[in-house]
Write a protein that holds these residues in place. Structure first.
Motif, PDB file in Angstrom:
ATOM      1  N   ALA A   1       0.641  -1.207   0.065  1.00 11.90           N
ATOM      2  CA  ALA A   1       0.197  -0.078  -0.131  1.00 11.90           C
ATOM      3  C   ALA A   1       0.588   1.318   0.138  1.00 11.90           C
ATOM      4  O   ALA A   1       2.123   1.215   0.367  1.00 11.90           O
ATOM      5  CB  ALA A   1      -0.923   0.055   1.244  1.00 11.90           C
ATOM      6  N   ASP A   2       0.444   2.535  -0.267  1.00 13.57           N
ATOM      7  CA  ASP A   2       1.085   3.583  -0.701  1.00 13.57           C
ATOM      8  C   ASP A   2       1.728   4.053   0.645  1.00 13.57           C
ATOM      9  O   ASP A   2       2.816   4.470   0.508  1.00 13.57           O
ATOM     10  CB  ASP A   2       0.065   4.676  -1.251  1.00 13.57           C
ATOM     11  CG  ASP A   2      -0.024   4.394  -2.658  1.00 13.57           C
ATOM     12  OD1 ASP A   2       0.471   3.724  -3.340  1.00 13.57           O
ATOM     13  OD2 ASP A   2      -0.963   5.249  -3.242  1.00 13.57           O
ATOM     14  N   ASP A   3       0.965   3.817   1.905  1.00 11.96           N
ATOM     15  CA  ASP A   3       1.785   4.119   3.100  1.00 11.96           C
ATOM     16  C   ASP A   3       2.525   3.031   3.651  1.00 11.96           C
ATOM     17  O   ASP A   3       3.059   3.380   4.908  1.00 11.96           O
ATOM     18  CB  ASP A   3       0.457   4.378   4.148  1.00 11.96           C
ATOM     19  CG  ASP A   3      -0.325   3.297   4.500  1.00 11.96           C
ATOM     20  OD1 ASP A   3      -0.080   2.310   3.769  1.00 11.96           O
ATOM     21  OD2 ASP A   3      -1.156   3.212   5.320  1.00 11.96           O
ATOM     22  N   ARG A   4       3.205   2.124   2.818  1.00 10.97           N
ATOM     23  CA  ARG A   4       3.871   1.154   3.276  1.00 10.97           C
ATOM     24  C   ARG A   4       5.144   0.966   2.318  1.00 10.97           C
ATOM     25  O   ARG A   4       5.868  -0.039   2.275  1.00 10.97           O
ATOM     26  CB  ARG A   4       3.056  -0.076   3.497  1.00 10.97           C
ATOM     27  CG  ARG A   4       2.173  -0.301   4.762  1.00 10.97           C
ATOM     28  CD  ARG A   4       1.298  -1.616   4.809  1.00 10.97           C
ATOM     29  NE  ARG A   4       1.985  -2.749   4.241  1.00 10.97           N
ATOM     30  CZ  ARG A   4       2.377  -3.502   5.401  1.00 10.97           C
ATOM     31  NH1 ARG A   4       2.251  -3.174   6.599  1.00 10.97           N
ATOM     32  NH2 ARG A   4       2.968  -4.788   5.163  1.00 10.97           N
ATOM     33  N   LYS A   5       5.330   2.011   1.395  1.00  8.87           N
ATOM     34  CA  LYS A   5       6.405   1.963   0.496  1.00  8.87           C
ATOM     35  C   LYS A   5       6.923   3.365   0.229  1.00  8.87           C
ATOM     36  O   LYS A   5       6.109   4.210   0.359  1.00  8.87           O
ATOM     37  CB  LYS A   5       5.975   1.249  -0.988  1.00  8.87           C
ATOM     38  CG  LYS A   5       4.858   2.132  -1.587  1.00  8.87           C
ATOM     39  CD  LYS A   5       4.719   1.075  -3.087  1.00  8.87           C
ATOM     40  CE  LYS A   5       3.641   1.894  -3.901  1.00  8.87           C
ATOM     41  NZ  LYS A   5       3.243   1.039  -5.062  1.00  8.87           N
ATOM     42  N   GLN A   6       8.226   3.365  -0.046  1.00  9.91           N
ATOM     43  CA  GLN A   6       8.682   5.007  -0.276  1.00  9.91           C
ATOM     44  C   GLN A   6       9.504   4.709  -1.401  1.00  9.91           C
ATOM     45  O   GLN A   6      10.143   3.369  -1.595  1.00  9.91           O
ATOM     46  CB  GLN A   6       9.708   5.076   0.988  1.00  9.91           C
ATOM     47  CG  GLN A   6       8.819   5.528   2.175  1.00  9.91           C
ATOM     48  CD  GLN A   6       9.571   5.884   3.350  1.00  9.91           C
ATOM     49  OE1 GLN A   6      10.777   6.466   3.253  1.00  9.91           O
ATOM     50  NE2 GLN A   6       9.156   5.910   4.711  1.00  9.91           N
ATOM     51  N   TYR A   7      10.075   5.878  -1.774  1.00  3.75           N
ATOM     52  CA  TYR A   7      10.903   5.949  -3.162  1.00  3.75           C
ATOM     53  C   TYR A   7      12.195   6.922  -2.653  1.00  3.75           C
ATOM     54  O   TYR A   7      11.573   7.950  -2.042  1.00  3.75           O
ATOM     55  CB  TYR A   7      10.367   6.343  -4.509  1.00  3.75           C
ATOM     56  CG  TYR A   7      11.451   6.598  -5.439  1.00  3.75           C
ATOM     57  CD1 TYR A   7      11.862   5.314  -6.034  1.00  3.75           C
ATOM     58  CD2 TYR A   7      11.957   7.725  -5.796  1.00  3.75           C
ATOM     59  CE1 TYR A   7      12.763   5.664  -7.381  1.00  3.75           C
ATOM     60  CE2 TYR A   7      12.878   8.102  -6.739  1.00  3.75           C
ATOM     61  CZ  TYR A   7      13.315   6.903  -7.499  1.00  3.75           C
ATOM     62  OH  TYR A   7      14.317   7.303  -8.377  1.00  3.75           O
TER      63      TYR A   7
ATOM     64  N   HIS B   1      18.460   2.068   6.619  1.00  2.00           N
ATOM     65  CA  HIS B   1      18.388   1.542   7.849  1.00  2.00           C
ATOM     66  C   HIS B   1      17.148   2.334   8.478  1.00  2.00           C
ATOM     67  O   HIS B   1      16.420   1.819   9.542  1.00  2.00           O
ATOM     68  CB  HIS B   1      19.682   1.901   8.643  1.00  2.00           C
ATOM     69  CG  HIS B   1      19.506   1.528  10.116  1.00  2.00           C
ATOM     70  ND1 HIS B   1      19.520   2.442  10.926  1.00  2.00           N
ATOM     71  CD2 HIS B   1      19.608   0.348  10.631  1.00  2.00           C
ATOM     72  CE1 HIS B   1      19.604   1.608  12.272  1.00  2.00           C
ATOM     73  NE2 HIS B   1      19.704   0.409  12.074  1.00  2.00           N
ATOM     74  N   ASP B   2      17.033   3.599   8.296  1.00  2.00           N
ATOM     75  CA  ASP B   2      16.035   4.589   8.379  1.00  2.00           C
ATOM     76  C   ASP B   2      14.742   3.809   8.368  1.00  2.00           C
ATOM     77  O   ASP B   2      13.577   4.007   9.043  1.00  2.00           O
ATOM     78  CB  ASP B   2      16.102   6.106   8.251  1.00  2.00           C
ATOM     79  CG  ASP B   2      17.211   6.908   8.934  1.00  2.00           C
ATOM     80  OD1 ASP B   2      17.609   6.145   9.661  1.00  2.00           O
ATOM     81  OD2 ASP B   2      17.476   7.755   8.170  1.00  2.00           O
ATOM     82  N   PHE B   3      14.329   3.439   7.067  1.00  2.00           N
ATOM     83  CA  PHE B   3      13.299   2.683   6.651  1.00  2.00           C
ATOM     84  C   PHE B   3      12.890   1.499   7.367  1.00  2.00           C
ATOM     85  O   PHE B   3      11.692   1.360   7.943  1.00  2.00           O
ATOM     86  CB  PHE B   3      13.174   2.515   4.991  1.00  2.00           C
ATOM     87  CG  PHE B   3      11.903   1.795   4.533  1.00  2.00           C
ATOM     88  CD1 PHE B   3      11.029   2.818   4.268  1.00  2.00           C
ATOM     89  CD2 PHE B   3      12.134   0.625   4.470  1.00  2.00           C
ATOM     90  CE1 PHE B   3       9.799   2.043   3.891  1.00  2.00           C
ATOM     91  CE2 PHE B   3      10.527  -0.164   3.969  1.00  2.00           C
ATOM     92  CZ  PHE B   3       9.843   0.668   3.609  1.00  2.00           C
ATOM     93  N   GLN B   4      14.155   0.802   7.713  1.00  2.00           N
ATOM     94  CA  GLN B   4      13.747  -0.332   8.477  1.00  2.00           C
ATOM     95  C   GLN B   4      13.360  -0.171   9.991  1.00  2.00           C
ATOM     96  O   GLN B   4      12.694  -0.898  10.554  1.00  2.00           O
ATOM     97  CB  GLN B   4      15.203  -1.313   8.577  1.00  2.00           C
ATOM     98  CG  GLN B   4      15.374  -1.686   7.103  1.00  2.00           C
ATOM     99  CD  GLN B   4      16.750  -2.519   7.201  1.00  2.00           C
ATOM    100  OE1 GLN B   4      17.750  -1.951   8.055  1.00  2.00           O
ATOM    101  NE2 GLN B   4      17.218  -3.234   6.165  1.00  2.00           N
ATOM    102  N   ARG B   5      14.124   0.942  10.481  1.00  2.00           N
ATOM    103  CA  ARG B   5      13.677   1.341  11.855  1.00  2.00           C
ATOM    104  C   ARG B   5      11.923   1.756  11.931  1.00  2.00           C
ATOM    105  O   ARG B   5      11.600   1.817  13.055  1.00  2.00           O
ATOM    106  CB  ARG B   5      14.399   2.551  12.206  1.00  2.00           C
ATOM    107  CG  ARG B   5      15.849   2.206  12.653  1.00  2.00           C
ATOM    108  CD  ARG B   5      16.776   3.187  12.863  1.00  2.00           C
ATOM    109  NE  ARG B   5      16.305   3.805  14.172  1.00  2.00           N
ATOM    110  CZ  ARG B   5      16.587   5.061  14.875  1.00  2.00           C
ATOM    111  NH1 ARG B   5      17.569   5.676  14.216  1.00  2.00           N
ATOM    112  NH2 ARG B   5      16.061   5.436  15.827  1.00  2.00           N
ATOM    113  N   GLN B   6      11.357   2.203  10.898  1.00  2.00           N
ATOM    114  CA  GLN B   6      10.232   2.574  10.838  1.00  2.00           C
ATOM    115  C   GLN B   6       9.122   1.406  10.736  1.00  2.00           C
ATOM    116  O   GLN B   6       7.933   1.636  11.083  1.00  2.00           O
ATOM    117  CB  GLN B   6       9.684   3.503   9.551  1.00  2.00           C
ATOM    118  CG  GLN B   6      10.508   4.656   9.600  1.00  2.00           C
ATOM    119  CD  GLN B   6      10.558   5.334   8.079  1.00  2.00           C
ATOM    120  OE1 GLN B   6       9.174   5.401   7.419  1.00  2.00           O
ATOM    121  NE2 GLN B   6      11.490   6.102   7.476  1.00  2.00           N
TER     122      GLN B   6
END
Length: 360
Positions: A324-330, A354-359
């Protein structure tokens, strides 16, 4: 990591551990065993140098031996599975002998994560396919994305059941993004997050000719040209790659050392022409492996000067991921090539992941 134009055959090359890709249907992975090694234990053909990280050997369902490298702190609470691309194995991409704490594995370990990097079949110090003992034209490509995906599912099972990690993050680099897509095509691995670094959708052709050859010889000069060829014209190579802390030669020499001092070395070619040469595996693709199957939190990351992966291709990959859009980033890292994770921008690259993993 040659580019398509550098290959002597009309196949697309996936950099950062990439030349071709092949896929074959196989039976599921069921049995597994492992042999843990200390730094001083001998490998099959040579004593492993002290600069290489500790390793485990896992036996797949068909008896094939897969080597998995590890850098871990004391009492880690989660694991990260780092998967290399289509030409070079785990150590040169994630833990080359440049300096202490240079690579991605020690970076993750310093932040409390257990970092694991398998050498896929035909790469690094995993058991090579028997076809690699013959000339490349003698056989069809023995490797496939599907077989690799089953191996990665077995490594994931080992991390959960044998090593006790409930939380596992997946980081696929270049061709490792395709391997991650194949994993989700076969099963739901339940990763906490998925990082697709240096990957594309539709704009990059992968998959070897199923008729052969099985692999290609790949020389040190091609490795260097594939890397430096992506540096923008007029930029100083030492500054671009080393950032003042190292010279370009120091880093590239160390990375190549890790590539060549492995089971990938094509010793017969090296002895005959005095040129250091490795085997660049080809891997067959037999399905689409659409990223819509990936519904776990996903980060798609690209470096701005990456000439192998276009911005269009990376954004198409982001759009196609099933999360979902709130669960992915570019994310895009400024000033790095397809080898950004080995360049002066590597820490920014590592931090973003690492920052994405921490979220999550």
């Amino acid at each position: 990591m040659p580019t398509r134009d550098m290959l002597p055959t009309p196949r697309r090359a996936f950099l950062a551990g990439a030349v071709g890709t092949t896929l074959v249907g196989t039976t599921g992975v069921t049995a597994s065993s492992h042999r843990e090694e200390t730094r001083d234990e001998p490998n099959e053909k040579r004593t492993r140098p002290s600069w290489k990280p500790p390793a485990h050997d896992l036996e797949m369902d068909d008896g094939h031996r897969l080597r998995v490298w590890e850098r871990s702190p004391e009492d880690p609470e989660e694991a990260v599975l780092f998967v290399h691309g289509m030409t070079y194995g785990g150590v040169p991409m994630f833990d080359p002998p440049v300096a202490k704490d240079f690579g991605w594995l020690p970076y993750a370990a310093a932040r409390g994560q257990a970092a694991f990097a398998p050498d896929m079949r035909g790469y690094g110090e995993s058991e090579p396919p028997r076809e690699y003992s013959e000339p490349p034209e003698a056989n069809a490509p023995p490797l496939s994305f599907e077989r690799e995906a089953r191996d990665l599912l077995e490594v994931t099972r080992w991390l959960r059941e044998d090593r006790g990690f409930e939380r596992i993050h997946y980081v696929g680099l270049s061709g490792g993004t395709w391997r991650g897509r194949a994993v989700y095509e076969l099963a739901d691995p339940g990763y906490e997050t998925v990082t697709l670094a240096g990957g594309s959708l539709d704009t990059l052709e992968v998959g070897a000719d199923p008729g052969g050859p099985a692999y290609l010889p790949h020389q040190r000069e091609e490795f260097l040209a594939g890397w430096t060829g992506e540096i923008p014209e007029g930029r100083d190579h030492d500054e671009w790659i080393g950032g003042g802390a190292f010279t370009a030669s120091e880093i590239q020499t160390a990375v190549w050392r890790a590539i060549f001092e492995s089971e990938q070395a094509l010793e017969s070619a090296s002895k005959s022409n005095d040129t250091e040469t490795i085997i660049a595996p080809f891997v067959r693709q037999e399905r689409e492996y659409h990223p819509k199957q990936i519904t776990d939190p996903t980060l798609v990351v690209r470096s701005s000067s990456d000439e192998t992966i276009s911005r269009e291709g990376a954004l198409n990959l982001y759009d196609a991921v099933g999360a979902a859009d709130d669960r992915k980033q570019y994310r895009e890292i400024a000033g790095g090539t397809h080898f950004s994770f080995l360049e002066r921008t590597r820490h920014e690259f590592f931090h973003a992941v690492h920052d994405f993993q921490r979220q999550h």
